[in-house]
Design a protein around this motif. Structure first.
Motif, short mmCIF file in Angstrom:
data_model
loop_
_atom_site.label_atom_id
_atom_site.label_comp_id
_atom_site.label_asym_id
_atom_site.label_seq_id
_atom_site.Cartn_x
_atom_site.Cartn_y
_atom_site.Cartn_z
N ASP A 92 0.86 -1.18 0.00
CA ASP A 92 0.00 0.00 0.00
C ASP A 92 0.90 1.24 0.00
OD1 ASP A 92 -2.22 -1.63 0.12
OD2 ASP A 92 -2.60 -1.30 2.25
N LEU A 93 0.58 2.21 -0.85
CA LEU A 93 1.48 3.34 -1.00
C LEU A 93 0.72 4.63 -1.25
CD1 LEU A 93 4.39 4.47 -1.39
CD2 LEU A 93 4.19 3.79 -3.80
N THR A 94 1.01 5.62 -0.42
CA THR A 94 0.60 6.99 -0.67
C THR A 94 1.86 7.77 -1.00
OG1 THR A 94 -1.27 6.87 0.84
CG2 THR A 94 -0.45 9.06 0.32
N CYS A 95 1.83 8.49 -2.11
CA CYS A 95 3.01 9.27 -2.53
C CYS A 95 2.50 10.56 -3.15
CB CYS A 95 3.85 8.47 -3.52
SG CYS A 95 5.30 9.36 -4.12
N ARG A 96 2.66 11.66 -2.40
CA ARG A 96 2.21 12.96 -2.90
C ARG A 96 3.39 13.91 -2.95
NH1 ARG A 96 -1.89 12.72 1.29
NH2 ARG A 96 -3.57 11.34 0.63
N ILE A 97 3.61 14.52 -4.09
CA ILE A 97 4.76 15.39 -4.30
C ILE A 97 4.34 16.68 -4.98
CG2 ILE A 97 7.06 15.62 -5.34
CD1 ILE A 97 7.20 12.60 -5.49
N LYS A 98 4.87 17.78 -4.46
CA LYS A 98 4.81 19.06 -5.15
C LYS A 98 6.25 19.43 -5.45
CE LYS A 98 0.53 20.60 -2.97
NZ LYS A 98 -0.09 21.57 -2.03
N GLY A 99 6.62 19.44 -6.73
CA GLY A 99 8.01 19.68 -7.11
C GLY A 99 8.17 20.86 -8.04
N ASP A 100 9.42 21.21 -8.28
CA ASP A 100 9.74 22.36 -9.13
C ASP A 100 9.71 21.96 -10.60
OD1 ASP A 100 11.99 20.76 -9.13
OD2 ASP A 100 13.41 22.35 -8.58
N LEU A 101 8.53 21.56 -11.04
CA LEU A 101 8.37 21.11 -12.43
C LEU A 101 8.54 22.25 -13.43
CD1 LEU A 101 5.40 18.61 -12.00
CD2 LEU A 101 7.84 18.09 -12.22
N HIS A 102 8.53 23.49 -12.96
CA HIS A 102 8.82 24.61 -13.85
C HIS A 102 10.29 24.61 -14.26
CE1 HIS A 102 9.95 26.03 -9.87
NE2 HIS A 102 10.73 26.93 -10.45
N VAL A 103 11.14 23.92 -13.47
CA VAL A 103 12.55 23.76 -13.84
C VAL A 103 12.68 22.58 -14.79
CG1 VAL A 103 14.88 23.28 -12.97
CG2 VAL A 103 13.33 24.75 -11.65
N ASP A 104 12.43 21.38 -14.28
CA ASP A 104 12.31 20.16 -15.08
C ASP A 104 11.80 19.06 -14.17
OD1 ASP A 104 14.49 19.18 -13.63
OD2 ASP A 104 15.88 19.17 -15.32
N GLN A 105 11.85 17.81 -14.63
CA GLN A 105 11.25 16.71 -13.87
C GLN A 105 12.26 15.97 -12.99
OE1 GLN A 105 9.94 14.49 -17.24
NE2 GLN A 105 8.06 15.65 -17.48
N HIS A 106 13.52 16.38 -13.06
CA HIS A 106 14.59 15.62 -12.41
C HIS A 106 14.40 15.54 -10.89
CE1 HIS A 106 18.75 13.98 -12.27
NE2 HIS A 106 18.69 14.48 -11.05
#
Length: 197
Positions: free
Chosen positions: A50-64
């Motif tokens: 079972d996995l919860t994975c929530r991310i807010k990332g700097d996707l305006h830079v790139d996906q790395h």
């Protein structure tokens, strides 16, 4: 309960991960990258973790940063949930066919990170995700989960099938490796008495 919770906030990402090794493959995944969501969901469903994975990332830079930190946090949660690794099977492997594609994944929850990648893609993106980041995702999770992880694409042509075959193979290998072996009676599966180091 073999569960874990990781909360991690940097200038690049804000992450919440929660997992249960003894689950049924329920997932709640939101990374901001649609194809990565799809692959992490496949990992949860086929590993029965079972996995919860929530991310807010700097996707305006790139996906790395988002991709890397997703894997690092899941790896940390796996390590936390496994504890001293007492009683686990430790090893797992899977052949994973998907239409014309066949992948082989082998894992040892050794506590000693080592990663071998013998796979590749013939297009630069799947959906909006850079295909070069999949290798990095697996390298990152091997590092923080302490996995010896070998991934091979035996053959395949369709890039979507290749990626999905690899993630499903990893899931099935991990499902086998994290299982509790009743014959071990809680013993750490190593003649040293510990795993890692």
């Amino acid at each position: 309960m073999r569960t874990a919770r990781i909360e991690r906030k940097t200038h690049e990402t804000d992450i919440f991960v929660e997992l249960n090794l003894d689950g049924t493959g329920q997932f709640d995944v939101s990374t901001g990258i649609g194809f990565l969501d799809h692959m992490v969901e496949q990992f949860s469903r086929h590993s029965l973790i079972d996995l919860t994975c929530r991310i807010k990332g700097d996707l305006h830079v790139d996906q790395h940063h988002t991709t890397e930190d997703c894997a690092l946090a899941i790896g940390q949660a796996l390590t936390q949930a496994l504890g001293d690794k007492g009683g686990i099977v430790r090893y797992g492997h899977a052949y994973s066919p998907m239409d014309e594609t066949l992948s082989r994944v082998a894992v040892d929850i050794s506590g000693r990170p080592y990663f071998v990648w013998k796979a590749g893609f013939t297009q630069p993106r799947l959906g909006e995700m850079d295909t070069e980041l999949f290798e990095h995702w697996f390298h990152s999770i091997a590092q923080t989960a302490g996995l010896t992880l070998h991934i091979e694409l035996l053959y395949g042509a369709n890039n979507h099938h290749i990626c999905e075959s690899i993630y499903k193979g990893f899931a099935r290998a991990m499902r086998a490796a994290v299982e509790i072996d009743p014959r071990k009676q809680g013993a750490v599966p190593s003649t040293k008495g510990i795993l890692g180091g």
